[in-house]
Design a protein around this motif. Structure first.
Motif, PDB file in Angstrom:
ATOM      1  N   GLU A 251      13.385   5.916   4.631  1.00 19.10           N
ATOM      2  CA  GLU A 251      13.550   7.053   3.720  1.00 19.10           C
ATOM      3  C   GLU A 251      13.117   8.367   4.353  1.00 19.10           C
ATOM      4  O   GLU A 251      13.457   9.426   3.849  1.00 19.10           O
ATOM      5  CB  GLU A 251      12.772   6.795   2.415  1.00 19.10           C
TER       6      GLU A 251
ATOM      7  N   LEU B  98       1.297  -1.843  12.057  1.00 22.84           N
ATOM      8  CA  LEU B  98       2.652  -2.002  11.527  1.00 22.84           C
ATOM      9  C   LEU B  98       3.666  -2.136  12.668  1.00 22.84           C
ATOM     10  O   LEU B  98       4.534  -3.020  12.641  1.00 22.84           O
ATOM     11  CB  LEU B  98       3.007  -0.801  10.636  1.00 22.84           C
TER      12      LEU B  98
ATOM     13  N   ARG C 283       6.016  -5.507  13.778  1.00 21.60           N
ATOM     14  CA  ARG C 283       7.475  -5.413  13.878  1.00 21.60           C
ATOM     15  C   ARG C 283       7.969  -5.510  15.316  1.00 21.60           C
ATOM     16  O   ARG C 283       9.106  -5.160  15.598  1.00 21.60           O
ATOM     17  CB  ARG C 283       7.933  -4.088  13.263  1.00 21.60           C
TER      18      ARG C 283
ATOM     19  N   PRO D 209       5.791   0.746   3.942  1.00 21.42           N
ATOM     20  CA  PRO D 209       5.629  -0.463   4.768  1.00 21.42           C
ATOM     21  C   PRO D 209       4.180  -0.734   5.152  1.00 21.42           C
ATOM     22  O   PRO D 209       3.748  -1.892   5.162  1.00 21.42           O
ATOM     23  CB  PRO D 209       6.483  -0.157   6.003  1.00 21.42           C
TER      24      PRO D 209
ATOM     25  N   PHE E  91       3.852   7.000  13.514  1.00 24.41           N
ATOM     26  CA  PHE E  91       3.790   7.299  12.080  1.00 24.41           C
ATOM     27  C   PHE E  91       5.205   7.353  11.474  1.00 24.41           C
ATOM     28  O   PHE E  91       6.191   7.374  12.169  1.00 24.41           O
ATOM     29  CB  PHE E  91       3.121   8.666  11.843  1.00 24.41           C
TER      30      PHE E  91
ATOM     31  N   ALA F 274      -0.961   2.354  11.537  1.00 24.53           N
ATOM     32  CA  ALA F 274       0.391   2.599  12.061  1.00 24.53           C
ATOM     33  C   ALA F 274       0.644   1.714  13.277  1.00 24.53           C
ATOM     34  O   ALA F 274       1.743   1.177  13.454  1.00 24.53           O
ATOM     35  CB  ALA F 274       0.564   4.070  12.410  1.00 24.53           C
TER      36      ALA F 274
ATOM     37  N   ASP G 166       7.100   5.401   9.629  1.00 19.79           N
ATOM     38  CA  ASP G 166       8.023   4.302   9.872  1.00 19.79           C
ATOM     39  C   ASP G 166       8.632   3.831   8.550  1.00 19.79           C
ATOM     40  O   ASP G 166       8.171   2.886   7.946  1.00 19.79           O
ATOM     41  CB  ASP G 166       7.289   3.149  10.564  1.00 19.79           C
ATOM     42  N   GLY G 167       9.634   4.525   8.109  1.00 17.42           N
ATOM     43  CA  GLY G 167      10.331   4.101   6.903  1.00 17.42           C
ATOM     44  C   GLY G 167      11.708   4.739   6.892  1.00 17.42           C
ATOM     45  O   GLY G 167      11.849   5.899   7.289  1.00 17.42           O
TER      46      GLY G 167
END
Lengths: 216, 285
Positions: free
Chosen positions: B64, A105, A109, A4, B59, A102, B61-62
């Motif tokens: 998966e 991001l 969001r 992302p 950190f 980070a 952030d996914g």
């Protein structure tokens, strides 16, 4: 699918962002070249080609002094960093400005929840516990001096998103309003840039607050 | 170690606002582990540098990444591993479930690993090659008392383990700020050769200047290179002894393997899910 953070980074660059902090980002067919924004168009830059080179470039300022705060406006000049893809770009930027992508991001969001200064100070233990005794007036002066984008000591190019306390008051009345509004170019050039966001007072500022209290 | 592409690794170090070498071991070990492509992501965070412990909450952030292993790159349990890191990372104990379901697994610090003893022995061998151990006193030096600092306890534990091997003429610990003092090394040791290993994660003011000063080693020049050169000048002839002075233990590249083993140990251990310490609870109340 790319991570992302890389997608967000690509989107910012595609939308016209020319840089981040003091760094100019030039893209050509998916490859990237970074240099100091003051070195744009300059010949004779020392070329590097690994994201890890960013660690050493970012470590010392022009005079060879250690840079404990990577978002301070004292990145040295004279280098360029050639990176093969967006993944290497992300890696390098994580070394130049650790943690900022980070935060970006999370902000995109709507998941970045800034912590008020008072909450950060109240949380401290050990030698920094006394920092909570800093007055609002002292904190105002301290943030103005320490976090100022231009001419601060050391100064910082982040955009402050945290408030002074639960009243949501700004932590310093002495800084320009755009210090608190993202995305702004904190270098003063007024260009479109990827913002360096500050969601919480850093440990360096907490340590300064402790010094202010102990000096009383 | 088998690939864990559903997991990330977070190495938590101290860092420094004055010492440019403080974060170097953590960064080097992160890079070494990253190159093994075991984890989907590998990152560092620091108390006194960026990215901060607080930044690290953002950190990984996914969807998966289902698990995050946090390994403190600290020489012992203590104030930082029991109070600061859990508070700043908002860890509720050894195992924390984030609102998105991601599990944060808080591993033991590297200094707790049994292989540290072997690394101490290796570091001692490397700094004094060919010097008979039976004619050598080994001195493991630490910081000593400060806030909930258990590094002195950890150093004593290593002394006992190495002394039990019976290889060295004597094995002792000494500290900067509590007895037995490093400055008393001449009376603390008896053998003609003395090997001093700093029980620290990284080189910095303590290993470059403070400890050499307490040992009586003269510094060469005021440059950073001059400070680092201290480790290349052994043996130092002092008080009719040969003094061999090593760099900080945690700079050994083998610590990357220890980090991975602390990750594996977490999953292998029968978990005690109780909070790490009272201080964790109070930090969240």
């Amino acid at each position: 699918m790319p991570p992302p953070i890389e997608r967000v980074l690509s989107d910012w660059i595609a939308s016209g962002a020319r840089g981040i902090g003091q760094i100019l980002i030039a893209e050509r067919e998916g490859e990237f070249t970074l240099c100091h924004r003051d070195d744009e168009g300059r010949d004779g830059l020392a070329a590097r080609n690994s994201p890890n080179d960013a660690v050493e470039i970012a470590k010392f300022d022009e005079e060879g002094n250690y840079r404990p705060l990577k978002t301070a406006p004292n990145l040295r000049r004279g280098w360029c960093l050639e990176l093969p893809d967006i993944s290497a770009l992300r890696e390098a930027l994580d070394f130049f400005y650790p943690g900022r992508l980070a935060a970006l991001l999370a902000w995109e969001r709507n998941r970045l929840h800034p912590t008020p200064l008072r909450e950060t100070l109240r949380r401290q233990t050990g030698m920094y516990r006394v920092a909570a005794h800093v007055t609002d007036g002292e904190a105002d002066a301290l943030v103005s001096r320490f976090c100022r984008s231009q001419g601060g000591a050391p100064g910082c190019l982040r955009t402050i998103l945290w408030a002074r306390d639960e009243t949501k008051a700004r932590p310093s009345t002495r800084l320009p309003l755009d210090k608190f509004i993202a995305p702004g170019d904190q270098t003063g050039r007024g260009e479109q840039v990827i913002p360096l966001l500050c969601q919480e007072a850093c440990n360096l500022l907490v340590a300064e607050a402790q010094r202010v209290v102990k000096a009383e | 170690m088998p690939a864990r592409l559903d997991a990330a690794l977070l190495i938590a170090g101290h860092g420094s606002t004055v010492n440019p070498d403080s974060s170097a071991p953590s960064l080097a070990q992160a890079q070494a582990i990253r190159e093994q492509e075991i984890f989907r992501e590998v990152a560092c965070c620091f108390w006194k540098e960026e990215p901060s412990f607080r930044d690290a909450r953002l950190f990984f952030d996914g969807p998966e990444i289902r698990a995050v292993f946090v390994v403190p790159n600290f020489i012992s349990e203590g104030y930082f591993t029991q109070t600061v890191i859990p508070r700043e990372l908002e860890l509720a104990g050894r195992l924390t479930t984030r609102p998105n379901g991601q599990l944060w697994k808080y591993c033991a610090p590297v200094g707790n690993h049994s292989a540290v003893t072997d690394l101490l022995l290796q570091r001692a061998r490397e700094i004094a090659p060919g010097v008979p151990k039976s004619e050598t006193s080994l001195l493991i030096v630490g910081h000593g008392t400060s806030l909930n600092d258990q590094s002195a306890v950890a150093a004593k534990r290593e002394v006992e383990k190495i002394a039990a091997l019976g290889r060295y003429a004597s094995v002792q610990s000494a500290y900067m700020e509590e007895p037995p003092l490093i400055a008393d090394w001449v009376s603390l040791t008896t053998a003609p050769n003395v090997v001093v290993v700093p029980f620290f994660i990284s080189d910095g003011l303590h290993s470059y200047e403070d400890i050499p000063g307490l040992l009586g080693i003269e510094r060469e020049g005021d440059t950073a290179a001059g400070a680092r050169a201290i480790f290349q000048r052994s043996p130092h002839r002092l008080h009719d002894r040969n003094l061999y002075y090593a760099s900080a233990l945690g700079t050994a590249p083998e610590f990357a393997r220890i980090i991975l083993e602390q990750v594996a140990a977490f999953d292998e251990a029968a978990l005690d899910l109780a909070p790490i310490a009272e201080t964790v609870i109070s930090a969240h109340s």
